[in-house]
Design a protein around this motif. Structure first.
Motif, mmCIF file in Angstrom:
data_model
loop_
_atom_site.group_PDB
_atom_site.id
_atom_site.type_symbol
_atom_site.label_atom_id
_atom_site.label_comp_id
_atom_site.label_asym_id
_atom_site.label_seq_id
_atom_site.Cartn_x
_atom_site.Cartn_y
_atom_site.Cartn_z
ATOM 1 N N LEU A 1 7.818 1.122 -1.240
ATOM 2 C CA LEU A 1 8.453 0.025 -1.974
ATOM 3 C C LEU A 1 9.876 0.412 -2.405
ATOM 4 O O LEU A 1 10.811 -0.380 -2.238
ATOM 5 N N THR A 2 10.049 1.624 -2.905
ATOM 6 C CA THR A 2 11.398 2.016 -3.347
ATOM 7 C C THR A 2 12.350 2.108 -2.147
ATOM 8 O O THR A 2 13.518 1.757 -2.262
ATOM 9 N N GLU A 3 11.811 2.554 -1.013
ATOM 10 C CA GLU A 3 12.645 2.597 0.199
ATOM 11 C C GLU A 3 13.152 1.195 0.563
ATOM 12 O O GLU A 3 14.325 0.991 0.834
ATOM 13 N N TYR A 4 12.241 0.241 0.554
ATOM 14 C CA TYR A 4 12.616 -1.140 0.883
ATOM 15 C C TYR A 4 13.676 -1.651 -0.099
ATOM 16 O O TYR A 4 14.630 -2.315 0.291
ATOM 17 N N ASN B 1 13.761 -7.223 2.209
ATOM 18 C CA ASN B 1 12.846 -8.088 1.451
ATOM 19 C C ASN B 1 11.393 -7.785 1.799
ATOM 20 O O ASN B 1 11.075 -7.489 2.947
ATOM 21 N N VAL B 2 10.547 -7.867 0.797
ATOM 22 C CA VAL B 2 9.166 -7.443 1.017
ATOM 23 C C VAL B 2 8.173 -8.370 0.305
ATOM 24 O O VAL B 2 8.450 -8.870 -0.782
ATOM 25 N N VAL B 3 7.057 -8.607 0.980
ATOM 26 C CA VAL B 3 5.977 -9.386 0.380
ATOM 27 C C VAL B 3 4.890 -8.410 -0.038
ATOM 28 O O VAL B 3 4.394 -7.643 0.785
ATOM 29 N N LEU B 4 4.552 -8.437 -1.299
ATOM 30 C CA LEU B 4 3.507 -7.552 -1.813
ATOM 31 C C LEU B 4 2.259 -8.396 -1.993
ATOM 32 O O LEU B 4 2.232 -9.288 -2.838
ATOM 33 N N VAL B 5 1.253 -8.145 -1.172
ATOM 34 C CA VAL B 5 0.031 -8.944 -1.324
ATOM 35 C C VAL B 5 -1.169 -8.047 -1.570
ATOM 36 O O VAL B 5 -1.222 -6.912 -1.120
ATOM 37 N N ALA C 1 7.564 1.552 -9.541
ATOM 38 C CA ALA C 1 8.640 1.792 -8.574
ATOM 39 C C ALA C 1 9.987 1.669 -9.273
ATOM 40 O O ALA C 1 10.906 2.468 -9.048
ATOM 41 N N CYS C 2 10.099 0.679 -10.154
ATOM 42 C CA CYS C 2 11.358 0.445 -10.852
ATOM 43 C C CYS C 2 11.762 1.673 -11.682
ATOM 44 O O CYS C 2 12.932 2.047 -11.729
ATOM 45 N N LYS C 3 10.773 2.307 -12.280
ATOM 46 C CA LYS C 3 11.052 3.482 -13.119
ATOM 47 C C LYS C 3 11.706 4.603 -12.321
ATOM 48 O O LYS C 3 12.524 5.360 -12.828
#
Ligand SMILES: Nc1ncnc2c1ncn2[C@@H]1O[C@H](COP(=O)(O)OP(=O)(O)OP(=O)(O)O)[C@@H](O)[C@H]1O
Ligand SMILES: [Mg+2]
Length: 370
Positions: free
Chosen positions: A25-28, A34-38, A52-54
């Motif tokens: 996720l951090t790589e993207y 853009n990424v869809v998290l499902v 990931a934000c941290k």
């Protein structure tokens, strides 16, 4: 302090690291991909985003929760408020206000947490074109800050009257921001997948998919053992495995059951399967009313089908044995009942079998001895 938390975003000691997903996720985000998290409900999508934000130093997250939006002005309010809350500085609020001045916004403070809240004038904002103003707001902030944008519960967009128009407009503008990552998060069971996979949808193939499924046992079992340990309880991996099976490995349900086991046992106690019954009673004490309400609404055959799945499992529902046990007059009646139970989100289809959305409802039904 209680060692388990559920029903909210978890971080710090309550968060079991998910290095593979977090890194991806951090790589993207860094790549502006853009990424869809499902994932299934309560699997940990939102907590993953915050984790990931941290680790992303220097980035700001514009986190927009779209749960229960019903109108375009709700959407505008959520985006503007998210922008105002992006950092501690009050200037975020005033800048957000100025960027959408045409929508006649007002700024107030949330009485609960003192955070800024922006509301636009509903008369100006009901038109889907007002979306343009809030999307411009995102663009303006993206120019000034290193930013990634999260639309959580993104499937809720589908509930707007003009959802097709709204989606088309959003897509066309998002395309113009190739360096800014947009994360679209939502539940698999909702409309989330269709937004990105239906060729007729404006968002068709517009983002990569990242699936948030259960935490691997090799990571989760030692984590949960450590949490029990920190709360003065002893357990072995088999006990944790029992909890994982019971909850279908749904992260939030695992934590809820662990929390109930912890609060119904004593310091220094060695935990065993026999401790589960009291923990479930503890859960029924708070959720039983809701279960009562959910089951009271069902017709006779819907209830029979639900009870049969709770007692005998949802694997071979069209076998003559199941039909007999569920006392179904015909397969048509069963099909109708299963559809309604699925639409009401009591059960869902998982690899050709039916499962309860809420494992504690299943346990409650079995416990009631219907
Ligand atoms: N990495 C994790 N480690 C431990 N527990 C977790 C983790 N992620 C989630 N949880 C548990 O799951 C619960 C739900 O997490 P979260 O709200 O992040 O899930 P979600 O998939 O966004 O849920 P929803 O579908 O309801 O939006 C948390 O309250 C916590 O109990
Ligand atoms: Mg969530």
């Amino acid at each position: 302090m209680k060692p388990f938390k559920y029903g909210c975003v978890v971080g710090a000691d309550f968060f079991c690291p998910r290095p593979v997903l977090q890194n991806r996720l951090t790589e993207y985000i860094r790549d502006g991909q853009n990424v869809v998290l499902v994932g299934e409900r309560r699997m940990g999508k939102t907590s993953l985003i915050f984790a990931a934000c941290k680790t992303l130093k220097g980035y700001r997250m514009l986190y927009v929760d779209l749960l229960n939006i019903r109108t375009v002005s709700d959407f505008c309010n959520r985006v503007a408020t998210a922008a105002a809350q992006m950092g501690k500085k009050a200037s975020f609020g005033s800048r957000a206000m100025s960027f959408i001045a045409r929508l006649r916004p007002t700024l107030s403070l949330d009485p609960e947490n003192g955070m800024p809240v922006i509301s636009v004038d509903t008369r100006t904002a009901e038109d889907p074109r007002s979306m343009t103003d809030v999307v411009s707001l995102i663009e303006r902030f993206a120019k000034e800050e290193k930013l990634f944008v999260v639309f959580d519960e993104f499937q809720e967009i589908k509930k707007l009257d003009d959802s097709e128009q709204v989606l088309a407009l959003l897509r066309s503008r998002i395309q113009l921001l190739p360096d800014t990552c947009f994360v679209f998060s939502g539940s698999v069971r909702a409309d989330m997948v269709s937004i990105f996979t239906d060729p007729a949808s404006a968002f068709y193939k517009s983002a990569l998919t990242l699936e948030v499924s259960n935490i691997p046992d090799d990571d989760f079992i030692p984590f949960l053992l450590r949490r029990f340990n920190s709360g003065n309880r002893k357990a072995d991996p088999d006990f944790i495995r029992y909890i994982l099976e019971f909850t279908n490995r749904t992260t939030g349900d695992v934590q809820q059951l662990c929390a109930a086991v912890w609060s119904t046992t004593e310091d220094g106690q060695y935990l065993q399967e026999s401790n589960i019954a009291a923990a479930l009673q503890d859960i029924f004490a708070t959720e039983g009313g809701q279960f009562e309400f959910q089951t009271a609404k069902l017709t006779r055959y819907q209830l029979k089908a639900l009870i049969a799945i709770a007692k005998f499992g949802g694997e071979k529902v069209y076998s003559s044995e199941f039909l007999q046990r569920a006392e179904m007059p015909s397969t048509t009646t069963l099909t109708k009942a299963l559809k309604r139970l699925t639409d009401d989100r009591l059960i869902y289809n998982y690899r050709k079998s039916y499962r309860f959305f809420n494992p504690f409802l299943r346990a409650w039904i079995v416990n009631r001895g219907f």
